[in-house]
Motif scaffolding. Structure first.
Motif, mmCIF file in Angstrom:
data_model
loop_
_atom_site.group_PDB
_atom_site.id
_atom_site.type_symbol
_atom_site.label_atom_id
_atom_site.label_comp_id
_atom_site.label_asym_id
_atom_site.label_seq_id
_atom_site.Cartn_x
_atom_site.Cartn_y
_atom_site.Cartn_z
ATOM 1 N N LYS A 12 31.118 -11.408 8.604
ATOM 2 C CA LYS A 12 30.528 -11.338 9.980
ATOM 3 C C LYS A 12 29.717 -10.065 9.911
ATOM 4 C CE LYS A 12 34.846 -13.328 11.923
ATOM 5 N NZ LYS A 12 35.967 -12.622 12.862
ATOM 6 N N LYS A 13 29.893 -8.938 9.573
ATOM 7 C CA LYS A 13 28.954 -7.995 9.698
ATOM 8 C C LYS A 13 27.688 -8.044 8.940
ATOM 9 C CE LYS A 13 32.604 -4.185 10.232
ATOM 10 N NZ LYS A 13 33.338 -3.256 9.561
ATOM 11 N N LEU A 16 25.490 -10.458 10.881
ATOM 12 C CA LEU A 16 25.104 -9.651 12.168
ATOM 13 C C LEU A 16 23.922 -8.752 11.771
ATOM 14 C CD1 LEU A 16 25.095 -8.837 15.044
ATOM 15 C CD2 LEU A 16 26.953 -7.490 14.489
ATOM 16 N N LYS A 19 20.680 -10.704 11.150
ATOM 17 C CA LYS A 19 20.210 -11.181 12.300
ATOM 18 C C LYS A 19 19.470 -10.132 13.141
ATOM 19 C CE LYS A 19 21.864 -13.027 16.779
ATOM 20 N NZ LYS A 19 21.790 -11.864 17.965
ATOM 21 N N TRP A 97 22.215 -18.551 15.648
ATOM 22 C CA TRP A 97 22.899 -17.821 15.451
ATOM 23 C C TRP A 97 24.305 -17.517 16.331
ATOM 24 C CZ3 TRP A 97 22.799 -14.550 11.321
ATOM 25 C CH2 TRP A 97 21.652 -14.465 10.600
ATOM 26 N N GLU A 101 27.886 -17.549 14.740
ATOM 27 C CA GLU A 101 29.019 -16.549 14.992
ATOM 28 C C GLU A 101 30.182 -17.083 15.836
ATOM 29 O OE1 GLU A 101 26.469 -14.109 17.580
ATOM 30 O OE2 GLU A 101 25.238 -13.164 15.876
ATOM 31 N N LEU A 187 24.215 -1.165 11.153
ATOM 32 C CA LEU A 187 23.912 -1.828 12.672
ATOM 33 C C LEU A 187 23.972 -0.720 13.840
ATOM 34 C CD1 LEU A 187 26.811 -4.582 11.981
ATOM 35 C CD2 LEU A 187 24.291 -4.714 12.213
#
Length: 191
Positions: A12-13, A16, A19, A97, A101, A187
């Protein structure tokens, strides 16, 4: 946290992170630059976004229950640019996205060994995630590279700026060792 939970959290990270890299590259461009191609064999950033989104919608819709290559997908049309504005490009980007997600959020660690199909080829859920973790960063890299070429003024670096590696490493090594995902700091920096 067990290994399956750790894997899902890491995936997931990483999604992201890529993205956000794509978004930060797109944000630095003028709207018309999203539609530039350098020759007939290249895709504009808008076309790359259209392809990524089409792939995401196909792969992640009904992820566990239907083939990842949906009958309604027209992959060839993804390479025909019919988008007209930056808003349309970003809307399509977000649609893809969001689908990814939402699916990742719904997955449970015990589902990682289940078999899903892409064009009738069986993949474990882990393999399917890894496949897309290779595919999307490949295209985000194209977007970033292309955006850097198209940028008419100074580029705001999305990674360690040129001639700043020493400072970056000094800052990292000045901290105590810890176990965390590399994207945790990245991030924060990209936001």
């Amino acid at each position: 946290m067990n290994i399956a939970e750790s894997y899902l959290e890491s995936a997931k990270k990483q999604f992201l992170y890529y993205k956000m890299l794509g978004e930060k590259a797109i944000d630095q461009l003028e709207p018309d630059q999203l539609f530039i191609t350098v020759n007939e064999d290249t895709n504009s950033i808008a076309t790359i976004v259209k392809h990524i989104s089409g792939n995401m919608l196909s792969r992640w819709t009904d992820f566990l229950t239907s083939d990842g290559e949906k009958e309604w997908r027209n992959r060839d049309a993804e390479f025909e640019n019919d988008l007209q504005s930056k808003e349309e490009v970003l809307e399509l980007w977000n649609k893809g996205w969001n689908c990814l997600e939402n699916t990742l959020e719904s997955l449970q660690p015990e589902q990682l060994s289940e078999i899903i199909y892409i064009r009738n080829e069986g993949h474990t859920v882990i393999e399917a995630i890894n496949r897309q973790l290779a595919h999307y960063p490949y295209h985000v890299g194209q977007i970033v590279f292309y955006a850097k070429q198209l940028k008419n003024s100074e580029w705001n670096s999305l990674s360690i700026p040129n001639n700043k590696s020493g400072n970056y490493n000094a800052e990292k090594f000045a901290k105590e060792k810890e176990i965390k995902n590399f994207t945790d700091d990245e991030l924060k920096r990209l936001k």
